[in-house]
Design an enzyme around this catalytic site. Structure first.
Site, short mmCIF file in Angstrom:
data_model
loop_
_atom_site.label_atom_id
_atom_site.label_comp_id
_atom_site.label_asym_id
_atom_site.label_seq_id
_atom_site.Cartn_x
_atom_site.Cartn_y
_atom_site.Cartn_z
CE LYS A 14 -20.11 -37.94 7.13
NZ LYS A 14 -19.93 -36.90 5.92
NE ARG A 89 -22.73 -32.65 9.86
CZ ARG A 89 -23.29 -33.81 9.10
NH1 ARG A 89 -23.63 -35.01 9.81
NH2 ARG A 89 -23.29 -33.88 7.83
NE ARG A 128 -25.63 -37.89 -1.14
CZ ARG A 128 -24.83 -37.83 -0.01
NH1 ARG A 128 -24.39 -38.52 0.40
NH2 ARG A 128 -25.11 -36.49 0.51
NE ARG A 134 -28.70 -35.99 1.45
CZ ARG A 134 -27.57 -36.08 2.38
NH1 ARG A 134 -27.21 -37.40 2.43
NH2 ARG A 134 -26.95 -35.25 3.06
NE ARG A 145 -25.08 -31.22 2.63
CZ ARG A 145 -25.22 -32.23 1.86
NH1 ARG A 145 -25.52 -31.80 0.52
NH2 ARG A 145 -24.77 -33.34 2.02
P1 AMP Z 1 -25.59 -36.08 6.55
O1 AMP Z 1 -26.65 -36.96 6.05
O2 AMP Z 1 -24.77 -36.58 7.71
O3 AMP Z 1 -25.00 -35.36 5.55
O4 AMP Z 1 -26.58 -35.00 7.17
C1 AMP Z 1 -27.50 -34.14 6.53
C2 AMP Z 1 -27.93 -32.90 7.29
O5 AMP Z 1 -28.52 -33.23 8.56
C3 AMP Z 1 -26.89 -32.03 7.89
O6 AMP Z 1 -26.59 -31.01 6.67
C4 AMP Z 1 -27.32 -31.22 9.03
O7 AMP Z 1 -28.42 -30.29 8.60
C5 AMP Z 1 -28.08 -32.34 9.76
N1 AMP Z 1 -27.27 -33.12 10.87
C6 AMP Z 1 -27.00 -34.28 10.55
N2 AMP Z 1 -26.19 -34.93 11.44
C7 AMP Z 1 -25.91 -33.59 12.21
C8 AMP Z 1 -25.18 -33.31 13.41
N3 AMP Z 1 -24.40 -34.36 13.93
N4 AMP Z 1 -25.24 -31.98 13.97
C9 AMP Z 1 -26.14 -31.13 13.29
N5 AMP Z 1 -26.81 -31.33 12.27
C10 AMP Z 1 -26.72 -32.41 11.62
#
Ligand code: AMP
Length: 189
Positions: A14, A89, A128, A134, A145
């Site tokens: 993404k 999400r 990654r 990260r 996740r």
């Molecule tokens: P990402 O970078 O999009 O993979 O997000 C990393 C983490 O941030 C996720 O595993 C969630 O813990 C939190 N997070 C990001 N976006 C959301 C969302 N829209 N709703 C809830 N938690 C989020």
């Protein structure tokens, strides 16, 4: 206005494809994950709360993330549109986004579902984690996740199909090949 939801499991590409979409279409980018990681880095109260959820591979509460999204959206002036990366999400978030955009006389133009097989997701995320450090890209948290993705996030596929916005994208292949499929879909809107 070009409002794109870029969707997919963790590791589906993404962020990478969002950068290309921004470069080609000149729209703003919101990555809720990036916003949260910046808050953690800055040591804010929100960052502290976010870290608790992220380290466990869990989603933040809907109300909290919807508030963050609304204020980021309001910070964009004279925007040509937005790419929403990592949001929505949950169904509640998708409904909130629909309402937020409707209040601004807008709607989601297309939802791009980057479809990548599970074993490939794991390989990409482990890599990654090694390359970027990260914190949530470790095998134990990745597994959590992916469970969260299947239980809370993947129902959005049917939700967007019902809303008439769904577009499947084959997320396997070269970055250029995947982007070509995305651009073809977006150019048809
Ligand atoms: P990402 O970078 O999009 O993979 O997000 C990393 C983490 O941030 C996720 O595993 C969630 O813990 C939190 N997070 C990001 N976006 C959301 C969302 N829209 N709703 C809830 N938690 C989020």
């Amino acid at each position: 206005m070009l409002n794109i939801v870029i969707f997919g499991a963790p590791g589906s590409g993404k962020g990478t494809q969002s950068e290309r979409i921004v470069a080609k279409y000149g729209i703003n980018h919101i990555s809720t994950g990036e916003v949260l990681r910046a808050e953690i880095k800055a040591g804010t109260e929100l960052g502290l709360i976010a870290k608790g959820y992220i380290d466990q591979g869990q989603l933040l509460p809907d109300e909290l993330i919807i508030d963050i999204l609304a204020s980021t959206l309001d910070s964009f002036k004279e925007s040509k549109g937005v790419i929403f990366d990592g949001f929505p999400r949950t169904i509640a978030q998708a409904e909130a986004l629909k309402q937020m955009l409707a209040e601004r006389g807008q709607e989601v133009s297309i939802m791009l579902d980057l479809d990548v097989p599970e074993d490939e997701l794991m390989t990409r995320l482990i890599k990654r984690g090694q390359e970027t450090g990260r914190a949530d890209d470790n095998e134990e948290t990745i597994k959590k996740r992916l469970v969260v993705y299947h239980s809370q996030t993947s129902p959005l596929i049917d939700w967007y199909k019902n809303d008439g916005k769904y577009q499947h994208i084959n997320g396997l292949g070269t970055m250029e090949g995947i982007f070509a499929e995305i651009a073809e879909a977006v150019d048809k809107i």
